[in-house]
Scaffold this motif. Sequence first.
Motif, PDB file in Angstrom:
ATOM      1  N   ASP A 144       0.826  -1.215   0.000  1.00 22.22           N
ATOM      2  CA  ASP A 144       0.000   0.000   0.000  1.00 22.22           C
ATOM      3  C   ASP A 144       0.857   1.262   0.000  1.00 22.22           C
ATOM      4  O   ASP A 144       0.524   2.251  -0.670  1.00 22.22           O
ATOM      5  N   ALA A 145       1.955   1.213   0.747  1.00 19.73           N
ATOM      6  CA  ALA A 145       2.844   2.382   0.787  1.00 19.73           C
ATOM      7  C   ALA A 145       3.482   2.631  -0.574  1.00 19.73           C
ATOM      8  O   ALA A 145       3.590   3.780  -1.028  1.00 19.73           O
ATOM      9  N   LEU A 146       3.913   1.575  -1.238  1.00 18.27           N
ATOM     10  CA  LEU A 146       4.486   1.712  -2.584  1.00 18.27           C
ATOM     11  C   LEU A 146       3.451   2.285  -3.541  1.00 18.27           C
ATOM     12  O   LEU A 146       3.761   3.197  -4.332  1.00 18.27           O
ATOM     13  N   LYS A 147       2.251   1.773  -3.464  1.00 20.09           N
ATOM     14  CA  LYS A 147       1.170   2.271  -4.323  1.00 20.09           C
ATOM     15  C   LYS A 147       0.974   3.766  -4.131  1.00 20.09           C
ATOM     16  O   LYS A 147       0.898   4.528  -5.108  1.00 20.09           O
ATOM     17  N   GLN A 148       0.942   4.207  -2.885  1.00 22.66           N
ATOM     18  CA  GLN A 148       0.735   5.625  -2.602  1.00 22.66           C
ATOM     19  C   GLN A 148       1.919   6.461  -3.056  1.00 22.66           C
ATOM     20  O   GLN A 148       1.757   7.571  -3.577  1.00 22.66           O
ATOM     21  N   ALA A 149       3.129   5.926  -2.881  1.00 24.97           N
ATOM     22  CA  ALA A 149       4.336   6.655  -3.300  1.00 24.97           C
ATOM     23  C   ALA A 149       4.337   6.899  -4.803  1.00 24.97           C
ATOM     24  O   ALA A 149       4.691   7.992  -5.271  1.00 24.97           O
ATOM     25  N   LEU A 150       3.926   5.908  -5.565  1.00 24.81           N
ATOM     26  CA  LEU A 150       3.885   6.055  -7.022  1.00 24.81           C
ATOM     27  C   LEU A 150       2.777   7.003  -7.452  1.00 24.81           C
ATOM     28  O   LEU A 150       2.940   7.791  -8.393  1.00 24.81           O
ATOM     29  N   LEU A 151       1.644   6.950  -6.751  1.00 25.89           N
ATOM     30  CA  LEU A 151       0.556   7.874  -7.069  1.00 25.89           C
ATOM     31  C   LEU A 151       0.946   9.314  -6.749  1.00 25.89           C
ATOM     32  O   LEU A 151       0.580  10.252  -7.473  1.00 25.89           O
ATOM     33  N   ASN A 152       1.715   9.497  -5.680  1.00 28.45           N
ATOM     34  CA  ASN A 152       2.125  10.845  -5.263  1.00 28.45           C
ATOM     35  C   ASN A 152       3.244  11.414  -6.132  1.00 28.45           C
ATOM     36  O   ASN A 152       3.441  12.631  -6.166  1.00 28.45           O
ATOM     37  N   ALA A 153       3.985  10.560  -6.797  1.00 30.43           N
ATOM     38  CA  ALA A 153       5.142  11.013  -7.572  1.00 30.43           C
ATOM     39  C   ALA A 153       4.707  11.856  -8.769  1.00 30.43           C
ATOM     40  O   ALA A 153       3.694  11.574  -9.423  1.00 30.43           O
ATOM     41  N   ARG A 154       5.490  12.872  -9.033  1.00 29.97           N
ATOM     42  CA  ARG A 154       5.232  13.735 -10.185  1.00 29.97           C
ATOM     43  C   ARG A 154       5.410  12.961 -11.497  1.00 29.97           C
ATOM     44  O   ARG A 154       4.679  13.148 -12.467  1.00 29.97           O
ATOM     45  N   SER A 155       6.419  12.095 -11.514  1.00 26.67           N
ATOM     46  CA  SER A 155       6.715  11.292 -12.694  1.00 26.67           C
ATOM     47  C   SER A 155       7.484  10.051 -12.256  1.00 26.67           C
ATOM     48  O   SER A 155       8.182  10.056 -11.239  1.00 26.67           O
ATOM     49  N   VAL A 156       7.356   8.977 -13.049  1.00 26.73           N
ATOM     50  CA  VAL A 156       7.955   7.686 -12.715  1.00 26.73           C
ATOM     51  C   VAL A 156       8.703   7.155 -13.938  1.00 26.73           C
ATOM     52  O   VAL A 156       8.150   7.147 -15.049  1.00 26.73           O
ATOM     53  N   GLY A 157       9.938   6.732 -13.721  1.00 26.09           N
ATOM     54  CA  GLY A 157      10.720   6.160 -14.811  1.00 26.09           C
ATOM     55  C   GLY A 157      11.087   4.720 -14.518  1.00 26.09           C
ATOM     56  O   GLY A 157      11.248   4.332 -13.356  1.00 26.09           O
ATOM     57  N   TYR A 158      11.212   3.924 -15.579  1.00 25.08           N
ATOM     58  CA  TYR A 158      11.614   2.527 -15.438  1.00 25.08           C
ATOM     59  C   TYR A 158      12.395   2.126 -16.677  1.00 25.08           C
ATOM     60  O   TYR A 158      12.360   2.796 -17.709  1.00 25.08           O
ATOM     61  N   SER A 159      13.126   1.013 -16.574  1.00 25.16           N
ATOM     62  CA  SER A 159      14.076   0.650 -17.626  1.00 25.16           C
ATOM     63  C   SER A 159      13.396  -0.036 -18.808  1.00 25.16           C
ATOM     64  O   SER A 159      12.223  -0.411 -18.753  1.00 25.16           O
ATOM     65  N   ASP A 160      14.188  -0.244 -19.869  1.00 23.46           N
ATOM     66  CA  ASP A 160      13.676  -0.955 -21.045  1.00 23.46           C
ATOM     67  C   ASP A 160      14.109  -2.420 -21.042  1.00 23.46           C
ATOM     68  O   ASP A 160      13.953  -3.113 -22.050  1.00 23.46           O
ATOM     69  N   SER A 161      14.648  -2.893 -19.916  1.00 24.41           N
ATOM     70  CA  SER A 161      15.044  -4.289 -19.827  1.00 24.41           C
ATOM     71  C   SER A 161      14.033  -5.057 -18.982  1.00 24.41           C
ATOM     72  O   SER A 161      12.890  -4.631 -18.832  1.00 24.41           O
ATOM     73  N   ALA A 162      14.461  -6.185 -18.403  1.00 24.99           N
ATOM     74  CA  ALA A 162      13.522  -7.105 -17.757  1.00 24.99           C
ATOM     75  C   ALA A 162      12.698  -6.446 -16.658  1.00 24.99           C
ATOM     76  O   ALA A 162      11.475  -6.633 -16.585  1.00 24.99           O
ATOM     77  N   SER A 163      13.355  -5.656 -15.796  1.00 15.81           N
ATOM     78  CA  SER A 163      12.618  -5.051 -14.686  1.00 15.81           C
ATOM     79  C   SER A 163      11.571  -4.071 -15.192  1.00 15.81           C
ATOM     80  O   SER A 163      10.452  -3.999 -14.672  1.00 15.81           O
ATOM     81  N   GLY A 164      11.926  -3.296 -16.221  1.00 16.47           N
ATOM     82  CA  GLY A 164      10.990  -2.319 -16.763  1.00 16.47           C
ATOM     83  C   GLY A 164       9.806  -2.957 -17.464  1.00 16.47           C
ATOM     84  O   GLY A 164       8.680  -2.448 -17.392  1.00 16.47           O
TER      85      GLY A 164
END
Length: 255
Positions: A125-145
């Motif tokens: 739940d905390a992760l969910k809220q952190a991502l919702l609160n973030a101005r922008s979110v970046g992730y990679s173009d490999s397996a994790s992304g």
Amino acid sequence: MKRLFTTLAAMTLAACSLAQAAELKVMTSGGFTAAYKVLGPQFAAQHGDTLQTILGPSMGKAPEAIPNRLARGEQADVVIMVGYALDDLIKQGKVVPDSRVELADSRIGLVVKAGEPKPDISSVDALKQALLNARSVGYSDSASGVYVQDQLFKRLGIEAQLKPKAKMIERIPVAGEVAKGEPQVGLQQVSELLPIAGVSYVGKIPEPVQSVTRFAAGIPVGAPHPQEAKALLDYLASPQAQSVVTGTGLDSVPH
């Protein structure tokens, strides 16, 4: 005279050693790179070989991606990459099947720009809220992304909310962009986040929504130096390498 013969013998042995030394061409993807940058020179010093290192993602459309390099006919002695991407190359006949070596497991972490408050990501739940609160979110173009884009946001139930502000960052480290200020938070494998200056590492995302990526290595079909390549793979997976592996944010795997 005896000293002369001793000197000549030593020079002959050194010359033979140099003649036998090989230059190994190693293609490696991001997740294991930090560990490889330490272990590779250690191997080279012990064995007398030299390593030519080529960086590229394990998958994707970028020409630098390891599968695309091999498809173009580029030669390599060793490929280090995400395990399932390596399995695809084995199925395609590009990598020798019994050369596959398990190296490490990698988990996804989160960073913010240095000096910014660290969000709470200690629970789902905390992760969910952190991502919702973030101005922008970046992730990679490999397996994790790929996991973040296709599964994580859906599992958290926030795919629609994040679509306008989440972005896949191609070819370059996500943390490097976070250090510049955009995106505000970055998600990538921990071993790829830790080496980057200008960011604060927050932690791994919670285990219930975590994705563990196995890194493995193999020897491409037609590798110029298969024996030396096997020696390198054995070294990277050896017990003495594990302190370096775990020190770069990876988890050891049993052998």
